[in-house]
Design a protein around this motif. Structure first.
Motif, PDB file in Angstrom:
ATOM      1  N   VAL A   1      73.043  32.822  36.026  1.00  0.00           N
ATOM      2  CA  VAL A   1      72.480  31.488  36.169  1.00  0.00           C
ATOM      3  C   VAL A   1      72.084  30.986  34.782  1.00  0.00           C
ATOM      4  CG1 VAL A   1      70.127  32.350  36.539  1.00  0.00           C
ATOM      5  CG2 VAL A   1      70.766  30.100  37.432  1.00  0.00           C
ATOM      6  N   ASN A   2      72.205  29.685  34.564  1.00  0.00           N
ATOM      7  CA  ASN A   2      71.705  29.104  33.303  1.00  0.00           C
ATOM      8  C   ASN A   2      70.819  27.904  33.622  1.00  0.00           C
ATOM      9  OD1 ASN A   2      73.960  27.485  34.034  1.00  0.00           O
ATOM     10  ND2 ASN A   2      74.314  26.865  31.907  1.00  0.00           N
ATOM     11  N   PRO A   3      69.566  28.174  33.989  1.00  0.00           N
ATOM     12  CA  PRO A   3      68.641  27.091  34.367  1.00  0.00           C
ATOM     13  C   PRO A   3      68.415  26.133  33.206  1.00  0.00           C
ATOM     14  CG  PRO A   3      67.449  29.139  34.016  1.00  0.00           C
ATOM     15  CD  PRO A   3      68.904  29.487  33.977  1.00  0.00           C
ATOM     16  N   ILE A   4      68.030  24.905  33.552  1.00  0.00           N
ATOM     17  CA  ILE A   4      67.869  23.856  32.556  1.00  0.00           C
ATOM     18  C   ILE A   4      66.437  23.317  32.576  1.00  0.00           C
ATOM     19  CG2 ILE A   4      68.676  22.067  34.167  1.00  0.00           C
ATOM     20  CD1 ILE A   4      69.992  20.664  31.742  1.00  0.00           C
ATOM     21  N   HIS A   5      65.940  22.968  31.407  1.00  0.00           N
ATOM     22  CA  HIS A   5      64.619  22.354  31.289  1.00  0.00           C
ATOM     23  C   HIS A   5      64.678  20.943  31.856  1.00  0.00           C
ATOM     24  CE1 HIS A   5      60.968  20.718  29.498  1.00  0.00           C
ATOM     25  NE2 HIS A   5      60.602  21.945  29.165  1.00  0.00           N
ATOM     26  N   GLY A   6      63.604  20.510  32.497  1.00  0.00           N
ATOM     27  CA  GLY A   6      63.579  19.180  33.093  1.00  0.00           C
ATOM     28  C   GLY A   6      63.823  18.068  32.089  1.00  0.00           C
ATOM     29  N   ALA A   7      63.321  18.213  30.859  1.00  0.00           N
ATOM     30  CA  ALA A   7      63.512  17.181  29.845  1.00  0.00           C
ATOM     31  C   ALA A   7      64.966  17.092  29.412  1.00  0.00           C
ATOM     32  CB  ALA A   7      62.611  17.450  28.646  1.00  0.00           C
ATOM     33  N   ASP A   8      65.651  18.240  29.289  1.00  0.00           N
ATOM     34  CA  ASP A   8      67.074  18.227  28.937  1.00  0.00           C
ATOM     35  C   ASP A   8      67.904  17.597  30.048  1.00  0.00           C
ATOM     36  OD1 ASP A   8      66.825  19.349  26.411  1.00  0.00           O
ATOM     37  OD2 ASP A   8      67.009  21.402  27.143  1.00  0.00           O
ATOM     38  N   LEU A   9      67.555  17.910  31.289  1.00  0.00           N
ATOM     39  CA  LEU A   9      68.272  17.313  32.412  1.00  0.00           C
ATOM     40  C   LEU A   9      68.049  15.803  32.441  1.00  0.00           C
ATOM     41  CD1 LEU A   9      69.973  17.627  34.968  1.00  0.00           C
ATOM     42  CD2 LEU A   9      67.855  18.051  36.236  1.00  0.00           C
ATOM     43  N   ALA A  10      66.819  15.376  32.188  1.00  0.00           N
ATOM     44  CA  ALA A  10      66.509  13.945  32.191  1.00  0.00           C
ATOM     45  C   ALA A  10      67.293  13.209  31.109  1.00  0.00           C
ATOM     46  CB  ALA A  10      65.015  13.735  31.991  1.00  0.00           C
ATOM     47  N   GLU A  11      67.407  13.804  29.939  1.00  0.00           N
ATOM     48  CA  GLU A  11      68.171  13.178  28.865  1.00  0.00           C
ATOM     49  C   GLU A  11      69.644  13.050  29.244  1.00  0.00           C
ATOM     50  OE1 GLU A  11      67.248  15.571  25.483  1.00  0.00           O
ATOM     51  OE2 GLU A  11      65.123  14.979  25.501  1.00  0.00           O
ATOM     52  N   PHE A  12      70.180  14.073  29.897  1.00  0.00           N
ATOM     53  CA  PHE A  12      71.563  14.009  30.369  1.00  0.00           C
ATOM     54  C   PHE A  12      71.722  12.865  31.364  1.00  0.00           C
ATOM     55  CE2 PHE A  12      74.898  14.934  33.386  1.00  0.00           C
ATOM     56  CZ  PHE A  12      75.962  15.369  32.591  1.00  0.00           C
TER      57      PHE A  12
END
Length: 303
Positions: A181-192
């Protein structure tokens, strides 16, 4: 005047980061919340307060369609991070029907797009959460509103469960724990999400920069917790009787058990996105600055 973006699920971990990213890019944010007071308080796992970031508030009840009528009036686009996990609310009522009501209003007011934060592999899950998310994603694909579907592999906030177990001195893996699994930080997801708002209908599988096996996640959690490793290897053959027992307990227990166990069985690796790393995040959660982060065990709200 800047474009108005409706954000559903604005009070949750991802939703807060989405609001912050939209506000930083100059968008006008209309936040759908159940409590403005809670939304303006510090968020889960270091997610930001929404105080000063929202141009307009609408207090809604996603199980009551009358509160959702007209929420899209005057807006250009909608981003939905709406969903439930551990609450008593039914995923079918929120993840599917709640989002469907929002989509109907988006169609009624001619929005340019509806971006939905789904989850990776929702099409293959048997939990009510996964089936509800997949059902809405299929409805969105058939909509006349441009549907953008983002499928995260998992969130940094989810991994705090491994840290909580390690602090208590135990952990477990399913089989040898080699699923990745490669979980993502909420801020990185939001920027995407904000970067892809204006694109046509599409679907993206996204994750963070660190790909680990579940065994490696457990080992990382024990290192951070400073505890001796005690990792139990659970045989896959026990899944069926565990699910049988959970199914006969309650709908909520059944859903959570299926969702959790199924997540440990298969790789969930999305395209690496962002640069926030998992280990520093977990260390900050383990020893947060005074008054900066809530205890992970106290926050279960996602919508």
């Amino acid at each position: 005047m800047s474009e108005t973006i409706v954000v559903a699920g604005a009070t949750g971990y991802v939703g807060r980061h989405v609001v912050e990213a939209l506000d930083a890019r100059g968008y006008r944010v209309l936040a759908l919340v159940r409590s403005q007071e809670r939304a303006e308080a510090p968020g889960p796992f270091g997610a930001p307060s929404l105080r000063g970031r929202v141009a307009e508030w609408k207090v809604v009840d996603y199980s009551d369609s009358t509160t959702l009528r007209g929420v899209c009036e005057g807006a250009g686009r909608l981003v939905s991070a709406l969903g439930v996990t551990r609450q008593n609310a039914s995923p079918w009522d929120i993840d599917f029907l709640g989002n469907l009501r929002l989509l109907e209003d988006a169609e009624r007011h001619g929005l340019a797009s509806f971006l939905y934060v789904n989850v990776l592999h929702s099409e293959s899950g048997t939990s009510l959460t996964m089936r509800s998310k997949h059902a809405f994603a299929e409805a969105l694909r058939r909509s006349r509103v441009a549907g953008q579907i983002v499928n995260p592999s998992g969130y940094f906030s989810d991994v705090t469960d491994f840290l909580l177990m390690a602090k208590k001195g135990f952990g477990f893996t399913l089989g040898d724990g080699t699923a990745k699994v490669n979980p993502i930080h909420g801020a990185d997801l939001a920027e995407f999400i904000v970067e892809h708002l204006a694109e046509p209908s599409a679907s993206w599988d996204v994750g963070g920069p660190d790909t680990l096996t579940y065994r490696e996640l457990e080992e990382l959690a024990f290192r951070i917790a400073g505890r001796r490793q005690r990792i139990l290897r659970v045989r896959p053959g026990i899944l069926r009787p565990l699910q049988w027992a959970a199914d006969r307990s309650s709908p909520r227990v059944s859903n959570l058990t299926r969702f959790f166990l199924e997540s440990l069985r298969i790789d969930a690796v999305g395209t690496p996105t962002g640069d926030r790393r998992l280990e520093p995040y977990l260390r900050a959660i383990h020893q947060p600055p005074a008054g900066n982060m809530r205890s992970p065990s106290l926050w279960v709200e996602k919508y």
